[in-house]
Scaffold this active site. Sequence first.
Site, short mmCIF file in Angstrom:
data_model
loop_
_atom_site.label_atom_id
_atom_site.label_comp_id
_atom_site.label_asym_id
_atom_site.label_seq_id
_atom_site.Cartn_x
_atom_site.Cartn_y
_atom_site.Cartn_z
N SER A 215 -15.19 27.43 -9.39
CA SER A 215 -15.28 26.37 -8.38
C SER A 215 -16.73 26.11 -8.04
O SER A 215 -17.60 26.97 -8.25
CB SER A 215 -14.53 26.78 -7.12
OG SER A 215 -15.27 27.74 -6.37
N ASP A 216 -17.01 24.93 -7.50
CA ASP A 216 -18.29 24.71 -6.86
C ASP A 216 -18.32 25.58 -5.60
O ASP A 216 -17.30 26.08 -5.14
CB ASP A 216 -18.48 23.24 -6.52
CG ASP A 216 -19.94 22.85 -6.39
OD1 ASP A 216 -20.79 23.74 -6.20
OD2 ASP A 216 -20.24 21.65 -6.48
N TRP A 217 -19.50 25.75 -5.02
CA TRP A 217 -19.68 26.70 -3.92
C TRP A 217 -18.93 26.21 -2.67
O TRP A 217 -19.26 25.19 -2.09
CB TRP A 217 -21.16 26.87 -3.64
CG TRP A 217 -21.79 28.00 -4.41
CD1 TRP A 217 -22.55 29.02 -3.89
CD2 TRP A 217 -21.70 28.29 -5.82
NE1 TRP A 217 -22.92 29.90 -4.88
CE2 TRP A 217 -22.41 29.48 -6.07
CE3 TRP A 217 -21.06 27.66 -6.88
CZ2 TRP A 217 -22.51 30.03 -7.34
CZ3 TRP A 217 -21.17 28.22 -8.15
CH2 TRP A 217 -21.89 29.38 -8.36
N GLY A 218 -17.90 26.96 -2.29
CA GLY A 218 -17.05 26.56 -1.18
C GLY A 218 -16.00 25.55 -1.58
O GLY A 218 -15.35 24.96 -0.72
N GLY A 219 -15.82 25.35 -2.88
CA GLY A 219 -14.91 24.32 -3.36
C GLY A 219 -13.61 24.84 -3.93
O GLY A 219 -12.99 24.17 -4.76
#
Length: 822
Positions: A215-219
């Site tokens: 995932s993207d960071w926090g995604g």
Amino acid sequence: MSKLTLEQKVSLLAAQDFWRTQEIKEHGIPALKVTDGPNGARGEFFTDGTPAALLPCGISLAATWNTEILHSIGRTLAEETKARQAQALLAPTVCMHRSPLGGRNFESFSEDPLVTGKLSSAYIKGLQEGGVGATIKHYVGNEQETWRMTVDSIIEERPLRELYLKPFEIAIREAKPWAVMSSYNLVNGKHADMNEFTLRKVLRGEWKYDGLVMSDWGGTNSTVESIKYGCDLEMPGPSKVRGKKVMDAIRKGELTIQDIDECAARVLTWIEKCGRFDLPWTESEEKSIDTQATRDLIRQAGHEGLTLLKNENHTLPIGPEVRKIAIIGPNAKQAIAGGGGSASLKPYYLTTPYDSIKEMAGDREIVYAPGAQTDKWLPLASNICTTPSGKPGVILEFYKGDKLEGTPMFIQNRPKTDLYLWDNAPKEVLPEYSFRVKTQIIPETTGKHTFGLSSVGPAKMYINGELLIDNWDWTDAGEAMFDGSVEELALWPMEAGGVYEILIESNNEVRPASKTGPTHGYGGCRIGYVERPDKDFVAEAAAVAASADVAIVVVGLDAEWESEGYDRQTMDLPKDGSQDRLIAAVAKANPRTIVVNQSGTPITMPWVNEVPAIIQAWYQGQEAGNALADVLLGNVNPSGKLPVTFPKRLEDNPAYHNWPGQDQRVLYGEGVFIGYRHYDRLNIAPQFAFGHGISYTTFEYGSPSISGSTLSDSGKLTILVSVKNTGTVAGKEIAQLYIRDVKSRLPRPEKELAAFVKVALEPGETKTVEMTIDKYAVGYYDPSLSAWIAEEGQFVGLVAASAVDIRGSVEFEVAESFTWIA
């Protein structure tokens, strides 16, 4: 895998910290470290980290149209990544340029999926041949920053397939990146990290991709669906939606052991591919490896990316007959090297247009004027502040707890005053901490000078012990990607040469205060300062220009105007028309005016007919000044061409009616007609066309020929054309091949790029260029068939120097329609 407990397998599905995967010591599984980003391997810390090579941004690399350079860039980034003690690079970014206003367009390559796919493939091959894993991103439909965590990209299947998935498809087929990063946005109603269609059906199913998806960071937006559909790794750690929640989902029957095994196996395979098992268990310290070879490559990439848009009356290059050069503009003495956000880093060094031109100009006279002030926020106070001991920057004191009590646990000297502590507050003070920033300013002039303070948590600014700015209970968020406040401004009377003590007090409480969410975050602040002289910048610049033989006006955007976290609001040059007025005044004062624009996206050019020469300089990294000076002074012939269309006005662009959307939904209503496809279809003349770029020499194309008359589902055709350098200096030309489907059942663009070749030619030299096409050059996606189709009928191959400069054509046919899935 057979030796791991279920809990251990689950632990692998989320990172342990901001940059590292989970280690399992008892089974010899080490933590793999990743690092940003597309134009340089930054290392551990977002700001003030280990010095690293700063390469040209994505669009500047795309403007080279040179796959060999992109391959070399990848190899260099592999060594840079290893020097940061990381094994995977979070790059390349291959999102499409749907609108000129995209905040991260500078970081991506092009409006065309073939250019993007081919160049990213070369980049990935170079990186992974160097033993470092590529992470192609952001998958998929991530073309804007407005509502970036929550926007729903509504894209019909055909444009999704033909435009937005296509660069990923090309790169996965040709370069096999070891990791894919999912995007923040939703795609047709489902977040990208838990999207069954894009992840399971297309990526895992049709394309047979067996690499890692993170995932993207926090995604990571779900516990169950993201795992079931193949998002293997939650970033960053510690986990927010996995760990114990995954164990609970298994007990409830929502996830199976096989679901966990598949994801965990891909995590372990990725760690192995990236070579982490072959390295010492204990991670070494990051280091810098500033080499001449890297400097030379960055400079060459700059030469080949610089794009000469206009050059009337042989204004360029600047020859030895020019004895006095005026260098003007807000970017002239600044190192505008890259855009903002996760692509940023601390470079080995920086070069400016002014310094580089002055150094190469020999005994010629150089005069200067700034011409305009264009800061989006106040310039960083670190440009002038020092610690009491005389070191540049500030003293940063960290306290355990959020009350500034006791003695500081850590005291650091930070060189800059953009002190966002996203990933670099000491772990020992977490989760609740406070901090003081101490520095002093000695102003150069007398007057009421301006201070600015923005903060993530609560903050107050004091001068000589008196409260100047109270930002403790702020409620209005600013644009920066760090979730900070708007910049609060205040004036303070100061005497030139006086010493003024600056103190910031802050902590990591969440602002605006939330009654339901977390109470503490990552904290940080930004301190700005400027002394504003009362003078007419434009008049001063015009007078300087009039005194010189040639005037170079260096204008554009910078990392404040183009950044991750927000989109541009206008295509105009900032600020309030000041740069447009500057260019017009200088052009009136000196008919030999050269405009150099530094930006990662198109700008409006109301002065385009008033100046004889224009260079699009992009963001070119640490060698930006040197590469530009080489081209201006004729040491090197520029050879870049536009990988995006420059429209005359914002209203002409294809996404104008559907940007940025409403109610956190954006409809990609232009369908398959983005970029040059749109301008062709509506017969709108752009300011400068896709593929346009001129040279200090001229090129003549011969009549093209083709190797056959029929293209089959497994066959290929080669188009041959001679290109001759008809000028007096060596140069490089980019030949382009577009394909037109004469008659199709569904509407298709007038033409679509199918191949391109960059060729180097000495004066008078002729070479034959070969461009090969296969089924991918003639097919389109038909949703009613759930397949790609090449329809029976006639096709035309258009050999061109740009999307509007067609030099010749050939014809061929598809004898019988055929389809394919991937």
